[in-house]
Scaffold this active site. Sequence first.
Site, PDB file in Angstrom:
ATOM      1  CD  GLU A 148     -60.663  -5.593  -1.278  1.00 36.77           C
ATOM      2  OE1 GLU A 148     -60.732  -6.432  -1.980  1.00 36.77           O
ATOM      3  OE2 GLU A 148     -61.575  -4.761  -0.957  1.00 36.77           O
ATOM      4  CG  ASN A 149     -58.174 -11.036   2.295  1.00 35.64           C
ATOM      5  OD1 ASN A 149     -59.447 -10.760   2.490  1.00 35.64           O
ATOM      6  ND2 ASN A 149     -57.825 -11.920   1.363  1.00 35.64           N
ATOM      7  CG  HIS A 170     -59.065  -4.141  -8.714  1.00 34.45           C
ATOM      8  ND1 HIS A 170     -60.054  -3.397  -9.268  1.00 34.45           N
ATOM      9  CD2 HIS A 170     -59.552  -4.625  -7.743  1.00 34.45           C
ATOM     10  CE1 HIS A 170     -60.983  -3.364  -8.480  1.00 34.45           C
ATOM     11  NE2 HIS A 170     -60.784  -4.101  -7.440  1.00 34.45           N
ATOM     12  CD  GLU A 171     -58.322  -7.674  -5.595  1.00 31.53           C
ATOM     13  OE1 GLU A 171     -58.575  -7.079  -4.671  1.00 31.53           O
ATOM     14  OE2 GLU A 171     -59.052  -7.811  -6.626  1.00 31.53           O
ATOM     15  CG  HIS A 206     -59.099  -2.988  -3.176  1.00 39.63           C
ATOM     16  ND1 HIS A 206     -60.307  -1.899  -3.132  1.00 39.63           N
ATOM     17  CD2 HIS A 206     -59.654  -3.599  -4.168  1.00 39.63           C
ATOM     18  CE1 HIS A 206     -61.003  -2.164  -3.818  1.00 39.63           C
ATOM     19  NE2 HIS A 206     -60.867  -3.313  -4.590  1.00 39.63           N
ATOM     20  CD  GLU A 217     -64.516  -3.391  -5.219  1.00 35.71           C
ATOM     21  OE1 GLU A 217     -63.507  -3.197  -6.024  1.00 35.71           O
ATOM     22  OE2 GLU A 217     -64.170  -4.097  -4.136  1.00 35.71           O
TER      23      GLU A 217
END
Length: 988
Positions: free
Chosen positions: A390-391, A423-424, A427, A446
């Site tokens: 997830e940068n 999901h990412e 984040h 998470e």
Amino acid sequence: MSGSATTSARHRKLRASTIDMDDTESRLLDEGEISLNKKAVYEPSIPQRCRQLVCSRGWAITILVLMGLFLVLIAIIASFARPQPTVCPDVSQIKQSDTSPTTTPAPQYISTNGQSFPWKHLKLPRSVIPVSYDIHMHPNISEQTFKGKVTILADVAEATDFIVFHIKDLKIPHFSVQSKKSGQTILTSEYLEYKHAEQFYIKLKVKLQRGEQIQLDVTFEGQLIEKLSGFYRSVYKTLSGEERAIATTHFEPTDARAAFPCFDEPEFKAMFTMNMVRDGSHISLFNMPLRQTEPLGGNGLVVDRFEESVKMSTYLVAFVICDYANISKTMDNGVKVTVYTPPEQIDQAQFALEGAVKALKYYNDFFGVPYPLPKQDLVAVPDFAAGAMENWGLIIYRMTAILYDEKVSSLANKQWVAVVVAHELAHQWFGNLVTMEWWDDLWLNEGFASYVEYIGADVIQHDFAMQDQFVLEVQSAMYLDSFSNSHPIHVPVNDPSQINEIFDKISYSKGASILHMLATFLGEDNFKSGLTAYLKKHKYGNARTNDLWAALQEASHDIGVDVTAIMDTWTKQMGYPVVTLAKQNGQLVLTQEHFLLNSQAVDDSGEFTSPYSYKWYIPFSMTTSVNSGSATTVWMNMSSVSIPYPEGITWIKGNPNVTGFYRVNYDSDMWKMISQQLLADHKVFTAADRAGYIDDAFTLVRAGKLSLKTALDLTKYLEKETDYIPWRTAIDNLNFIEHLIYYKEIFSTYKKYMLKLINPLVTSLGWKDTGSHLQRFLRGHILHLGVDLGNKEVIAKGKELFQKWKTDPASLSPNLKNVVYKAGVENGDEADWQFCWDQYNATNVPSEKAKLLNAMTYTKDVRQIELYLGYSLDKLKVRSQDSISVITGLASSPSGQLRAWRFLEQNYDELYKRYGVGSFQFPNLVKGVTGSFRTEFDYNEVKSFFSTREVGSAKRAVQQTLEKINMNINWMKNHEQEITDWLKENAS
Ligand code: BES
Ligand code: ZN
């Protein structure tokens, strides 16, 4: 054998390491599990052994004095052997660390030059706090090196005369320290590197004063090799066979330090700017948008200068240099979303792009805080350890998690893309904007993203029925958490291998499950406003679990529950309760106890002790035959509860729709009534409730808390079941039994019974790829089971379609590929296997590559198995990211199981070197290869093998796998007769 097809419900998380993301195809046995005092697993440590030596006190003192003198002598020699640096020292003698297997010895605090390392903690001191980093990076992709310089501006928070920061596998030719105010150089007297803690220490000649600012300049050099972490090289092939190399990063949890010197802990948030030198034929990407590009010298090199980032943690920094194509869309609020892929695959990027735009837009409202960056890039990388990372503003994906080709990929592949994207992006708020203070709260990142991914994926494509599938997430978490070698959600971690170890189902799936439970009892609105308050309060900062509870408490004061007290019982002790229902004197008595699969394991015998004596605050809810529409909830406040028995009922369902993280057991009359109701009309229960009964019953049997007959009786109604969720649950549970009795006579009777159950569906579902999303999933599973159980028509049809596919690939529907490939390879010859191998190499659709890689593990040909095991570690044949899936895939077939184990034993050094310490995949390898063993002989072999090996991030996995083998042995001891009798009676 047993539904190798079916193990994956247990393994939904971190499936990056599985070959294909189709539900039917991930065959990783990543279900570890079993009780064994960890001390027994390991040989006595050196200090323990030393304690066994006995000598007189006088001798001991003499020896100690001599040893002390010896150490001093070594230190003196070492300090003379190396010139002491002052300013801008030439420190090129600090070399790249070697790549031999990293062991994890107890810290010795000895620097690379033999001198004692003065900083004796794994965490950095809090005296110098970075404020900003200016990174200048110059990679040379063809020569596989990079060099650069980082300028770190830092505040002095406490007076100090030394600085410690992180480096890993970097050479440091130069460094200097300056006072920011005066611009004057601060002289340094000593520098040391301590490899074990990946730290670099600089001693200053003067003391820095609190409130001062300093500038730390460090030049560095590293290797740009194919290693899946840090700053690394990845290669893809064009359709014409040309190799193209790119450079990319993966830093979480502790590898930013392998790309540039930094204060590499999540709490040290700072601003980052980047100047990237690249070839004119490439592009470069960073977390932030490009500001300008300037030529550099006359040799075709340019330097890209990027905008400054927001305040963020080091593990979220990312950069990529590649020759990719892209597609993009600008959102109404001006945020530009772009997907980057190799040019020949850009036509597979559309679904991810549209999904990302939808999810981002939704999250902006859902979280109540707008996404703060001007852009969001999604990049497909050919070699990537995780599914995605997830940068901030530059999310990196494994190819299968982002590319989707309608004509070739299955709906499961498509769902996986939606889930990973959702999901990412979640984040970007949970993790990036607000970050856990330390990795012991990893679950905040998470667990949260795993909860929200269902909401996001549902927004991306509603007909995926994501919310219906959530129950499988809960089940997979409960399974692992029934081990006495599980761990609490909140778990102390220190070194990188311990940190990597907790990227597991407990942090992900249990985390998601308890948030789901919490959202249910607080109400969605309270939950959402609590989240928004939490994000606003801690944005650009760090938080701990308690901060989340405090915000949710504040937002839901109308409900009058103590969020922290309740949730502490779910995060600070491992495991979960089983609530037992019994009728006594007109009352319904509810009691709770810690649910353990291994009934012999004693609470507190393992690594963790419970601060709450294994009692929980349970929002116990139930429906009954007289009020099936609305649930009643009673709180079990770390205690038992009695409520009036609801008169006139024919059944009770505890934990309706599996919203709570607990199991329910009933007395035998109640189980009988449930069984009868299922047979009479199962539709009075929701699909999740049917799944709940089945999962509870079979798991209770394994724990010795219910008769096997009761659980098996429940399966009789499956002849009429047409829903995916309960079937999926049943298959997973029966699979466990099937596997254990595979080598027993009764297995053929078992097959007969199972065929009786599935045959109505085999007929009604047929081979036409039609129906709802979940019906198509179900078809894949049922046909797969048909092949496993030896349904002759299914096998014949599968083989026929396989041969047809060989001449006309487009003839096969993507959703039937798994079963057809399986039927073809399992019953095929060498030429069939070879055909798959050639297709694997030829296709440029990553999901197809993954399916084929998995399909080839179904071979029964021992020669082929050995060859394929060999391929798994040959980087020219199988990418490092996929090796573990190939090995565990082969291990999950009867012909491959022992061969894979032998292969692991023989190649352990290589496997450890690749994955042992810095990879969250390593536990999957250990569990996937050994978790299905079922004899005492196997148990002893596995135990003795690992007792003499370094196990890195698989330490808990080894304990869990031994616990699992032990349970397998016991299950057979306790249930073989019972299952034999039952099957004889019910199979015909
Ligand atoms: N932050 C993780 C990536 C990661 C995993 C970093 C392990 C370090 C170690 C990322 O957000 C993640 O969880 N990815 C998942 C996908 C998700 C849909 C469960 C993965 O990689 O499988
Ligand atoms: Zn994640």
